[in-house]
Write a protein that holds these residues in place. Structure first.
Motif, PDB file in Angstrom:
ATOM      1  N   GLN A  81       0.844  -1.191   0.000  1.00 24.90           N
ATOM      2  CA  GLN A  81       0.000   0.000   0.000  1.00 24.90           C
ATOM      3  C   GLN A  81       0.880   1.242   0.000  1.00 24.90           C
ATOM      4  OE1 GLN A  81      -1.809   1.569   3.587  1.00 24.90           O
ATOM      5  NE2 GLN A  81      -3.827   1.413   2.629  1.00 24.90           N
ATOM      6  N   PRO A  82       0.682   2.183  -0.922  1.00 24.13           N
ATOM      7  CA  PRO A  82      -0.203   2.111  -2.078  1.00 24.13           C
ATOM      8  C   PRO A  82       0.342   1.118  -3.110  1.00 24.13           C
ATOM      9  CG  PRO A  82       0.573   4.362  -1.692  1.00 24.13           C
ATOM     10  CD  PRO A  82       1.395   3.453  -0.850  1.00 24.13           C
ATOM     11  N   GLY A  83      -0.421   0.941  -4.165  1.00 24.24           N
ATOM     12  CA  GLY A  83       0.046   0.067  -5.239  1.00 24.24           C
ATOM     13  C   GLY A  83      -0.508  -1.326  -5.130  1.00 24.24           C
ATOM     14  N   PRO A  96      -1.684   0.968 -10.861  1.00 29.83           N
ATOM     15  CA  PRO A  96      -2.950   1.609 -10.491  1.00 29.83           C
ATOM     16  C   PRO A  96      -2.902   3.103 -10.794  1.00 29.83           C
ATOM     17  CG  PRO A  96      -1.740   0.896  -8.521  1.00 29.83           C
ATOM     18  CD  PRO A  96      -0.941   0.466  -9.695  1.00 29.83           C
TER      19      PRO A  96
HETATM   20  O1  MOO Z   1      -3.524   2.192  -2.147  1.00 27.65           O
HETATM   21 MO1  MOO Z   1      -3.962   2.037  -3.905  1.00 27.65          MO
HETATM   22  O2  MOO Z   1      -3.318   0.411  -3.767  1.00 27.65           O
HETATM   23  O3  MOO Z   1      -4.185   3.792  -3.744  1.00 27.65           O
HETATM   24  O4  MOO Z   1      -2.505   2.173  -4.722  1.00 27.65           O
END
Ligand code: MOO
Ligand SMILES: Nc1nc2c(c(=O)[nH]1)N[C@H]1C(S)=C(S)[C@@H](COP(=O)(O)OP(=O)(O)OC[C@H]3O[C@@H](n4cnc5c(N)ncnc54)[C@H](O)[C@@H]3O)O[C@H]1N2
Length: 462
Positions: free
Chosen positions: A308-310, A343
């Motif tokens: 997180q993120p990703g 993302p």
């Molecule tokens: O937390 Mo998302 O997985 O905003 O990238």
């Protein structure tokens, strides 16, 4: 529909290494490019460079002073041994001097060719005494009177003193730069010193950048309601450029699968050597996940990584057989292409690039072939600094969380300290821009406290 994967960060890294290794394998070497020495910095040399001439190319003076024949001095071990000379014509840098006659001292400038017969240079500061001029400054060379009127008394120099002899830096025939070298400004200076105007380098790797989303518009346009500017294309292009990869920007401002496929095909047709395509957005659980729908048909896998993120990620190999080559694109050369889908949130894209792609592409751009090792970025330990020591920061224990931070050095003891910027949220581009490090709260950890030691990855380091 393909099963969505669930992976750890390490597993996803391994998969991406496998993908790049596989797409690289099928590619034969492309012809080298000749580039001007002025444009050669950071390029990878395609062949070894052999010095055709020596450096220095001729014996030259290291000092402003007098060129003499050491044999003109009385044979003596005494430091005070000296001799007095009439002057030979001055030798400025860039001239071809006549031979130095016995019994004469030739005024000579730094870098000037040493005349035949001269065996040492005496710097002007070392002149013992002079007639017709100040000892420590040269006579007026604007007319030839000095040849008649001036004499200088000089100390006996060691043989060879202050002569930079031909070939003392580079002997002709030496391999000065090996094939497969990333050229630094120092290499570029060496090439120019050898008179080399152009050098053969490997063609740079091209990578497509496809940002998607009905709502994204290019900076500079007038924003429509509900729209935002496309920052992912700019970030990824700049990041690729920084590591020596050519970014090919392809914005897809529509959430239709057909348009995405068409833009991707057009870009691949126009750039048949592209090694990879990086996409952003359209891969999670929404109703219009264009990237996922289009690429799943071509065998690219999507799922989630415990990060997180990703969290949402996609990756795979776009095989030539799976390409939607319409009538216009059927005839161009096709290679398998690595596809990595990030993302859409800007911080998610940036962190995904740093963790999964940047080290690998940087290594490929440097001509390295051991990709597994390349994926290992330097990690450091830093002590977490929170504004109030009683506060803590939280993280989902099932994920490896990467926060943005500023790492500094404690002046008292040299220890690395880290302060967090912004929150864990993945839309905070200002905090990202101010950060110099990513800060990891590892899987299994729900809270980090003031004074905890955390792993950090410096954003400016490989
Ligand atoms: O937390 Mo998302 O997985 O905003 O990238
Ligand atoms: N119900 C769920 N919703 C979401 C989940 C989830 O698990 N369940 N995951 C969230 C997470 S985490 C992320 S990350 C995003 C990923 O979504 P997508 O990859 O499909 O990206 P989009 O929905 O297209 O966009 C997300 C966000 O980013 C902005 N964006 C997109 N492209 C750009 C660009 N080129 N430049 C700047 N900003 C961009 C977009 O406007 C959205 O705000 O999904 C969550 N949702």
């Amino acid at each position: 529909m393909a099963q969505n994967f669930r992976r750890s960060v390490a597993q996803h890294r391994e998969e991406i290494v496998r993908i790049f290794a596989s797409v690289l394998e099928g590619r034969s070497g492309r012809p080298a490019e000749l580039v001007s020495v002025y444009d050669a910095a950071a390029r990878l040399t395609a062949e070894a460079t052999v010095a055709r001439n020596s450096l220095p190319a001729f014996d030259n003076s290291q000092m402003d002073g007098y060129a003499v024949r050491v044999d003109d001095f009385p044979e003596s071990r005494a430091e005070s041994a000296s001799a007095t000379f009439h002057l030979a014509p001055v030798i400025p840098a860039g001239t071809h001097p006549v031979a130095l006659a016995p019994g004469f001292a030739a005024p000579i400038m730094t870098g000037a060719m040493v005349p035949e017969g001269a065996t040492a240079i005496i710097p002007i500061e070392a002149v013992i005494s002079a007639v017709g001029t100040e000892p420590h400054s040269f006579p007026d060379f604007s007319n030839d009177d000095y040849l008649e009127t001036v004499t200088v008394t000089l100390p006996r120099p060691p043989r060879g003193q202050f002569i930079r002899s031909a070939g003392s830096d580079v002997a002709a025939g030496t391999v000065v730069i090996e094939a497969g070298t990333v050229l630094t400004p120092r290499h570029v200076g060496l090439l120019a010193a050898l008179g080399i105007a152009e050098i053969a380098v490997q063609p740079r790797t091209e990578v497509l950048v496809l940002a998607t989303g009905d709502e994204v518009q290019a900076p500079g346009e007038t924003l429509k309601p509900g729209h935002i500017y496309d920052s992912n294309s700019a970030f990824l292009s700049a990041a690729l450029h920084e590591i020596g990869v050519i970014p090919v920007r392809v914005s897809v401002s529509s959430d239709t699968v057909a348009e995405f496929e068409r833009r991707l095909e057009e870009a691949l047709a126009a750039h048949p050597n592209a090694l990879a395509a990086l996409t952003t957005g359209g891969i999670s659980k929404g109703a219009f996940e264009v990237v996922k729908v289009a690429l799943e048909r071509s065998g690219i896998e999507f799922g989630s990584v415990a990060m997180q993120p990703g969290g949402p990620q996609g990756c795979g190999i776009l095989e030539p057989s799976a390409r939607h080559s319409g009538e216009h694109f059927a005839d161009h050369a096709v290679h398998p292409v690595a596809v990595i889908s990030f993302p859409g949130n800007p911080v998610s894209t940036a962190i995904s690039f740093e963790i999964f792609v940047r080290p690998l592409l940087a290594a490929i751009a440097r001509g390295e072939t051991t990709l597994n090792a390349a994926m290992q970025r330097a990690h450091h330990q830093a002590i977490l600094q929170l504004d109030s020591p009683e506060l803590s920061v939280t993280s989902p224990p099932s994920k490896s969380q990467w926060r943005r931070g500023v790492v500094s050095t404690d002046p008292a003891n040299g220890e690395r300290l880290v302060q967090l910027l912004g929150s864990e949220q993945s839309h905070l581009v200002f905090a990202l821009a101010q950060a110099n490090a990513l800060v990891n709260i590892p899987e299994g950890t729900a809270e980090a406290h003031h004074g905890d030691t955390l792993t950090v990855m410096m954003l400016e380091e490989g």
